[in-house]
Write an enzyme that holds these catalytic residues in place. Structure first.
Site, PDB file in Angstrom:
ATOM      1  N   SER A 143       0.928  -1.327   0.229  1.00 56.43           N
ATOM      2  CA  SER A 143      -0.089   0.095  -0.044  1.00 56.43           C
ATOM      3  C   SER A 143       0.811   1.244   0.150  1.00 56.43           C
ATOM      4  O   SER A 143       1.677   1.562  -0.797  1.00 56.43           O
ATOM      5  CB  SER A 143      -0.954  -0.004   1.311  1.00 56.43           C
ATOM      6  OG  SER A 143      -2.037   0.809   1.144  1.00 56.43           O
ATOM      7  N   TRP A 144       0.849   2.184   0.878  1.00 56.73           N
ATOM      8  CA  TRP A 144       1.655   3.431   0.940  1.00 56.73           C
ATOM      9  C   TRP A 144       3.175   2.816   0.897  1.00 56.73           C
ATOM     10  O   TRP A 144       3.889   3.703   0.552  1.00 56.73           O
ATOM     11  CB  TRP A 144       1.226   4.277   2.319  1.00 56.73           C
ATOM     12  CG  TRP A 144       2.451   4.878   2.793  1.00 56.73           C
ATOM     13  CD1 TRP A 144       3.560   4.698   3.755  1.00 56.73           C
ATOM     14  CD2 TRP A 144       3.151   6.167   2.027  1.00 56.73           C
ATOM     15  NE1 TRP A 144       4.347   5.582   3.827  1.00 56.73           N
ATOM     16  CE2 TRP A 144       4.341   6.454   2.893  1.00 56.73           C
ATOM     17  CE3 TRP A 144       2.618   6.824   1.155  1.00 56.73           C
ATOM     18  CZ2 TRP A 144       4.888   7.766   2.478  1.00 56.73           C
ATOM     19  CZ3 TRP A 144       3.482   8.079   0.805  1.00 56.73           C
ATOM     20  CH2 TRP A 144       4.611   8.295   1.400  1.00 56.73           C
ATOM     21  N   ASP A 298      -9.437  -4.416  -5.478  1.00 57.13           N
ATOM     22  CA  ASP A 298      -9.016  -3.437  -4.911  1.00 57.13           C
ATOM     23  C   ASP A 298      -9.907  -2.053  -5.101  1.00 57.13           C
ATOM     24  O   ASP A 298      -9.260  -1.416  -5.966  1.00 57.13           O
ATOM     25  CB  ASP A 298      -7.490  -3.207  -4.831  1.00 57.13           C
ATOM     26  CG  ASP A 298      -6.985  -2.202  -3.717  1.00 57.13           C
ATOM     27  OD1 ASP A 298      -7.644  -1.514  -3.318  1.00 57.13           O
ATOM     28  OD2 ASP A 298      -5.731  -2.265  -3.777  1.00 57.13           O
TER      29      ASP A 298
END
Length: 346
Positions: A143-144, A298
């Site tokens: 993710s990040w 997602d």
């Protein structure tokens, strides 16, 4: 550019390591003892912070760096440590500036919030690398953490053996616009509440309003903003097959840390502007093997970002897991395999 690979669960490209909702994977190598997964840990002093690190596995093995999500997440219970063979790899994780076991926690050090930037995190990663005596490593992120991994690799490509990412993001303005506003077309009821709770001034973006309040002097108001932000986060991941109803963070301090940092970064487009945007520069990583692993379901971060990176990054492979969302057991199994394949080339 390597071919697109797809996995649809049954008969999937990568084996399902088990039903583990926290995103860790079962060990698929030869049986090992729990002692081999026990981490050595410490802190590295950097300007205005102490960065927590931990390392597991063979000290002389191939180094693998894990970058957690957020911004504002943490290494948590350390499930990432079991993704790689401790007899072959040295798995290293760190809690990013202002969160987890790194000190001070961001909400206790608001005066230095402006100095908490992607560029500062990259310097923190380098400080950890130098402290641990690592020459090169495989860089992984979720993710990040995938944004941070790519930003780090673009800054220090000579330190990177390869890159393996799950739930791929670049924290671009388009991505942030989608996750904070446009995805409201799918969740209009929840988004209306989220937008109203922002208390935005005329012309102020929703993410900017939350960032302002979460970093403001009125900490009671900041707590309310963090709760509203948490509810929205738990809404837009609700189409993920691994989703469970409820708040993302039951602990108020963790909730505050996460909301404060994620809005701080997103309101500044991840501090990746003015020529620092990732997608236009990704060709600079040609020659470095990259694995872009993404769940088709997602909804928070659509697969288009991974696809755009893959199209411009000749030495990358795009792996789409058809039946998962923002991560999941098959995505993490794919990450394990990707690290093994990169190591085989090292």
């Amino acid at each position: 550019m390597q071919p697109l690979l797809r996995s649809a669960g049954k008969g999937s490209l990568f084996p399902n390591p088990g039903n583990n909702r926290n995103g860790t994977t079962s060990n698929t190598v030869d049986p090992v003892t729990d002692e081999q997964f026990q981490a050595k840990s410490g802190w590295v002093t950097v300007p205005h912070a102490e960065i927590y690190w931990e390392a597991t596995g063979d000290p002389d093995g191939i180094a693998v760096l894990y970058l957690h999500g957020g911004p504002g997440g943490s290494l948590g219970r350390g499930g990432y440590r079991k993704r790689h063979d401790p007899g072959r790899f040295r798995t290293i994780g760190l809690d990013q500036r202002g969160c987890g076991k790194s000190t001070p926690v961001v909400q206790d050090d608001l005066d230095h919030l402006p100095e908490n930037t992607t560029q500062a995190l990259i310097k923190d990663i380098e400080a950890v690398r130098e402290h641990l005596g690592v020459q090169k490593w495989i860089v992984t992120g979720v993710s990040w953490g995938s944004t941070l991994a790519l930003a780090y690799a673009l800054e220090y490509p000579a330190r990177v053996l390869g890159i393996a990412l799950v739930a791929v993001t670049t924290s671009s303005r388009d991505e942030i616009q989608w996750i904070t506003e446009d995805v409201g077309r799918i969740f209009p009821e929840a988004w209306a509440e989220f937008a109203q709770a922002a208390s935005a001034a005329p012309g102020e973006r929703i993410v900017d309003a939350y960032a302002r309040r979460l970093a403001g002097q009125d900490r009671a108001d900041a707590r309310l903003a963090a709760l509203s932000w948490d509810r929205w986060e738990s809404t837009h991941i609700s189409l993920d097959p691994n989703w469970l109803p409820g708040l993302l963070f039951e602990d108020e301090r963790q909730r505050m840390t996460f909301a404060l940092l994620v809005t701080h970064y997103w309101s500044k487009d991840g501090f990746l502007v003015d020529g620092r945007e990732i997608i236009p520069r990704i060709h600079e990583l040609n020659g470095i093997p990259g694995y872009l692993i993404h769940g088709r379901r997602d909804i928070s971060g659509p697969a288009v970002t991974a696809w755009q990176l893959h199209r411009r990054w000749e030495s990358s492979r795009l792996i789409v897991i058809e039946d998962e969302g923002h991560g999941g057991t098959r995505c993490m199994a794919a990450l394990t395999r990707a690290v093994e394949e990169i190591a085989a080339l090292a």
